[in-house]
Design an enzyme around this catalytic site. Sequence first.
Site: not given
Lengths: 317, 317
Positions: B51, B76, B202, B206, B208, B303
């Site tokens: 990130k 969070s 995924e 989840g 999507d 990741s």
Amino acid sequence: MIQLSDIEAAAERLAGVAHQTPVVTSRTLDAAVGATIFLKAENLQRGGSFKIRGAYNKISSLPDEARRGGVVTFSSGNHAQAVAIAADLCHTRAVIVMPDDAPPTKLAATAGYDAEVVTYDRYREDRAEIAGRLERDRGLTLVPPYDDPLVMAGQGTATLELLAQAGPVDVLVLPVGGGGLIAGSATALRARSPGAIAVGVEPEAGDDTRRSLEAGGRVELPGVPRTIADGLQPITPGRLTFEVNARVVDHVVVVSDEDIRDAMRFLFERMKTVAEPSGASALAALLAGKVDASGARVGVTISGGNVTAARFAELLG
Amino acid sequence: MIQLSDIEAAAERLAGVAHQTPVVTSRTLDAAVGATIFLKAENLQRGGSFKIRGAYNKISSLPDEARRGGVVTFSSGNHAQAVAIAADLCHTRAVIVMPDDAPPTKLAATAGYDAEVVTYDRYREDRAEIAGRLERDRGLTLVPPYDDPLVMAGQGTATLELLAQAGPVDVLVLPVGGGGLIAGSATALRARSPGAIAVGVEPEAGDDTRRSLEAGGRVELPGVPRTIADGLQPITPGRLTFEVNARVVDHVVVVSDEDIRDAMRFLFERMKTVAEPSGASALAALLAGKVDASGARVGVTISGGNVTAARFAELLG
């Protein structure tokens, strides 16, 4: 007993066989200890510990006939796996004497490297005697876990490598089980950085080398020490390793199981790396303030990472 | 939307700021999958995940005045920590909007990087609204977790680096949360290896992005998915990330929580490295045979590695 040239010769034999493991640094760790720390990540070594260095140096140095005849060792830990891998690399067979109640994962891992596992009842039988019988009856050569000049020299390559990767250090901190790793490493350190200090780390309950150094001779603990550091449980120093360590080791400090857990947690959470209890104990001594390292350049060996997720959960859950 | 040149520009900004994380290989892993696997170890990145790449690329690209005014984000998870670190590196302040019931360790870690933490009641208040108010009232600039071209381009540098380190790959496998990592990464892959395939992963609950790609438009899941992969829980793809991913992602596969646990265990026991559930999910898809990778050269992103020892013990004990 062993000299820098033995360790350099071992390094040549190990080139392309053992991994050149990374030296890991961390600003968080440096801040926590107040020193500049270089972690030699032998948990990322082939077989998950430094042990391949000594085992391969020994087996590959055997005269052709002996090597072809096969090797034998007794160990339920990292040395067993290392001998199995090294024998495979030397195109010979390995027989590993293990207690019949060793964890099934360890038995399977060792057998997985094509080694023959001979189990024994550790309440009724003596493993050294069994190994001795296998030597005689089947013409095998014993590969001792530490008490052997070629094994010590092989283990010392971990520190030779560290010094080449990180540059000179003021202090070197290593775990002490049978004493092979520190014997080879402190020998390398003395030759390469004459003013540097070699510190050994033992579990509180298993401080046979500390006591022996203080007494000026090998002492034997009354029984197998209770500690989570299962690689550091010998009850007396090796005869040859002690002879070397009495000359090259500056002193030995001890850590509690809680210190070791803290270090395992630190390595896991901050450095994202897995150390088994014995493997984390040198760092444990630093984090617990047991080593005078303030402002120094400090080399630390993370000696092994063979712990299952389930056992880790048991220890740190 | 974003192009190779954006990712290359991000890589220049990140030079000397983000770590060039190692690419890790393992014969055991290759044998288990039947492919040649290159793991990009972003769990060893600053802040413990990829990130920082997007957050720093965004913040360092802000016009001087905006950057000096400070930044705000709501998260969070790993993005919060990344924004805190990146703001610190850019000599500006960060305000992080976090739920008041976030784990104390996460609150402390974020505050530890000198960020200001603003908590809210997630049952009564809307975090985007709070962040919006902070933007207006205090002149802060929002750093979105994924739905932003500079953030996507920053995340793509992980794959640019992987391809430079490992050489060309046939298949690239990445986790999909909001879709920023795969948007930047698959863009880099398309430009550098036109014939290669980009596969997203995924959690089963989840999916999507998978559904949205199949439907040809963004769909929204009925509620927050139940999965241990807490970084992959957005209920709908980002508007911008979906626009990119609809063009550059080949397909998305799903993994179960058990697949993810198996991958975490494999990474821990065999590779001695720590991945959080989201961070292990791309590898989970490979180990569970969800990706057609036989004989291929496969790039996989680990990741992130932000999981406490206690949580790990809970998941795998």
